[in-house]
Write a protein that holds these residues in place. Sequence first.
Motif, PDB file in Angstrom:
ATOM      1  N   VAL A  52     -46.535 -13.829 -38.669  1.00 56.72           N
ATOM      2  CA  VAL A  52     -46.673 -13.952 -40.123  1.00 56.72           C
ATOM      3  C   VAL A  52     -47.815 -14.895 -40.455  1.00 56.72           C
ATOM      4  O   VAL A  52     -48.652 -14.622 -41.336  1.00 56.72           O
ATOM      5  CB  VAL A  52     -45.356 -14.449 -40.746  1.00 56.72           C
ATOM      6  N   ALA A  55     -51.130 -13.194 -39.785  1.00 57.86           N
ATOM      7  CA  ALA A  55     -51.503 -12.230 -40.820  1.00 57.86           C
ATOM      8  C   ALA A  55     -52.189 -12.931 -41.991  1.00 57.86           C
ATOM      9  O   ALA A  55     -53.131 -12.397 -42.591  1.00 57.86           O
ATOM     10  CB  ALA A  55     -50.267 -11.479 -41.304  1.00 57.86           C
ATOM     11  N   HIS A 279     -50.033 -11.189 -48.114  1.00 54.85           N
ATOM     12  CA  HIS A 279     -50.359 -10.532 -46.834  1.00 54.85           C
ATOM     13  C   HIS A 279     -49.404 -11.009 -45.737  1.00 54.85           C
ATOM     14  O   HIS A 279     -48.974 -10.216 -44.882  1.00 54.85           O
ATOM     15  CB  HIS A 279     -51.810 -10.819 -46.445  1.00 54.85           C
ATOM     16  N   GLU A 283     -46.430  -8.706 -43.538  1.00 51.42           N
ATOM     17  CA  GLU A 283     -46.215  -8.749 -42.085  1.00 51.42           C
ATOM     18  C   GLU A 283     -44.776  -9.138 -41.756  1.00 51.42           C
ATOM     19  O   GLU A 283     -44.164  -8.588 -40.833  1.00 51.42           O
ATOM     20  CB  GLU A 283     -47.177  -9.757 -41.460  1.00 51.42           C
ATOM     21  N   GLN A 286     -42.563  -6.159 -42.135  1.00 47.72           N
ATOM     22  CA  GLN A 286     -42.859  -5.084 -41.185  1.00 47.72           C
ATOM     23  C   GLN A 286     -42.480  -5.426 -39.748  1.00 47.72           C
ATOM     24  O   GLN A 286     -42.073  -4.547 -38.989  1.00 47.72           O
ATOM     25  CB  GLN A 286     -44.345  -4.722 -41.263  1.00 47.72           C
ATOM     26  N   THR A 287     -42.578  -6.706 -39.383  1.00 45.00           N
ATOM     27  CA  THR A 287     -42.366  -7.060 -37.965  1.00 45.00           C
ATOM     28  C   THR A 287     -41.433  -8.248 -37.746  1.00 45.00           C
ATOM     29  O   THR A 287     -41.162  -8.602 -36.602  1.00 45.00           O
ATOM     30  CB  THR A 287     -43.714  -7.388 -37.288  1.00 45.00           C
TER      31      THR A 287
END
Length: 392
Positions: A52, A55, A279, A283, A286-287
């Motif tokens: 994170v 990103a 942003h 992240e 998503q992950t």
Amino acid sequence: MTQKTKSSLRTSNLVNSIQPSGIRKFFDLASSMENIISLGVGEPDFITPWGVREACISSLERGYTSYTANAGMIELRIEIANYMKKQFQLEYDPKEQIIVTVGASEALDIALRSIVDPGDEVIVVEPTFVSYAPLVTLAGGNPVSVGTTAETNFRLTPRQLKEAITDRTKAIMLSFPNNPTGSTMSLNELKEIAKIVEEHDLIVLSDEIYAEMTYDGKHASIANIDEMKDRTVIISGFSKAFAMTGWRLGFVTGPSDIISAMLKIHQYSMMCASTMAQHAALEALQTGMEDVKKMVQSYKQRRNYFVKSFEEIGLPCHVPGGAFYAFPSIKNTGFTSEEFAEKLLLAERVAVVPGHVFGAGGEGHIRCSYATSLENLKEAVARIDRFLVSFR
């Protein structure tokens, strides 16, 4: 001609009527002392996962430093919609029913300002986070406190809600899992509340920032109940579950008309949330869920130890179903919650938050965060036990 008398104060009467946060007093005192174990901070002790943070760094390197859409990056809003559907079985239109905010605190503020007219009453279920009642006041409304108790594990009962409703009631603020008690409510319990909410045509502001930190069973949102989704605004964010407190990034989901009203306030007061933080949040969604699971498992282990330890040293404590707070009773000591917190801090260098700052029902308890290492928790328990023995 009569001259108008000016107030001796240059600040507004409304703001002057609000007291500073009761939590801050103990943080300020503790910060000036050495060898302190703080159980007062309401934030994870984990660092934001590296992916994170990376990103965010990457977004800066690629030059993403401009404003985003007022409501937030559409990519992030789409991902939030996917997250809400997958995790909580709630569907929202990312274009019209989601706003990315500057923390959950801003979301709470603009939600209240978007629905409250002067004189409207908003029911605040307490004990609860210290900002709720002041935010109602700042929105021009009148906060109506409903105090829950340890006898019901700090859950709201239908009877309490019915007794608090008047012809001026506009909304109710819920917070489960709860700060400071850690209490949760099941879907069946919320259904009984929902019946009353529908009967009186109320709006629900549901703060679900600790939803991922539900240890026994699955998180239940009142928006999951038939007909309630269209009258419920859910406040959430990335601070707690994803260990992103300093990023100041939250989000809100709800009915299109209320979200549209909130967006008006948001675009004039904030413009948009931090681009780099958005942003990073993308992240995280998503992950980052595996990191969330690991953190929650660690909190559960600490909770089990902490609650058992409080019982063993003579402080009754209900088992919190979520969040990362224990809320033991200190009534058997004969001290008020503020006296207990002050004496404990001075005698044993353990910082806790007195329960009365969280409203009705909080007196006689202290809030202790277990978002710290197990080693710190063990040392804190030993110090609290020594403190108790000295007064017995």
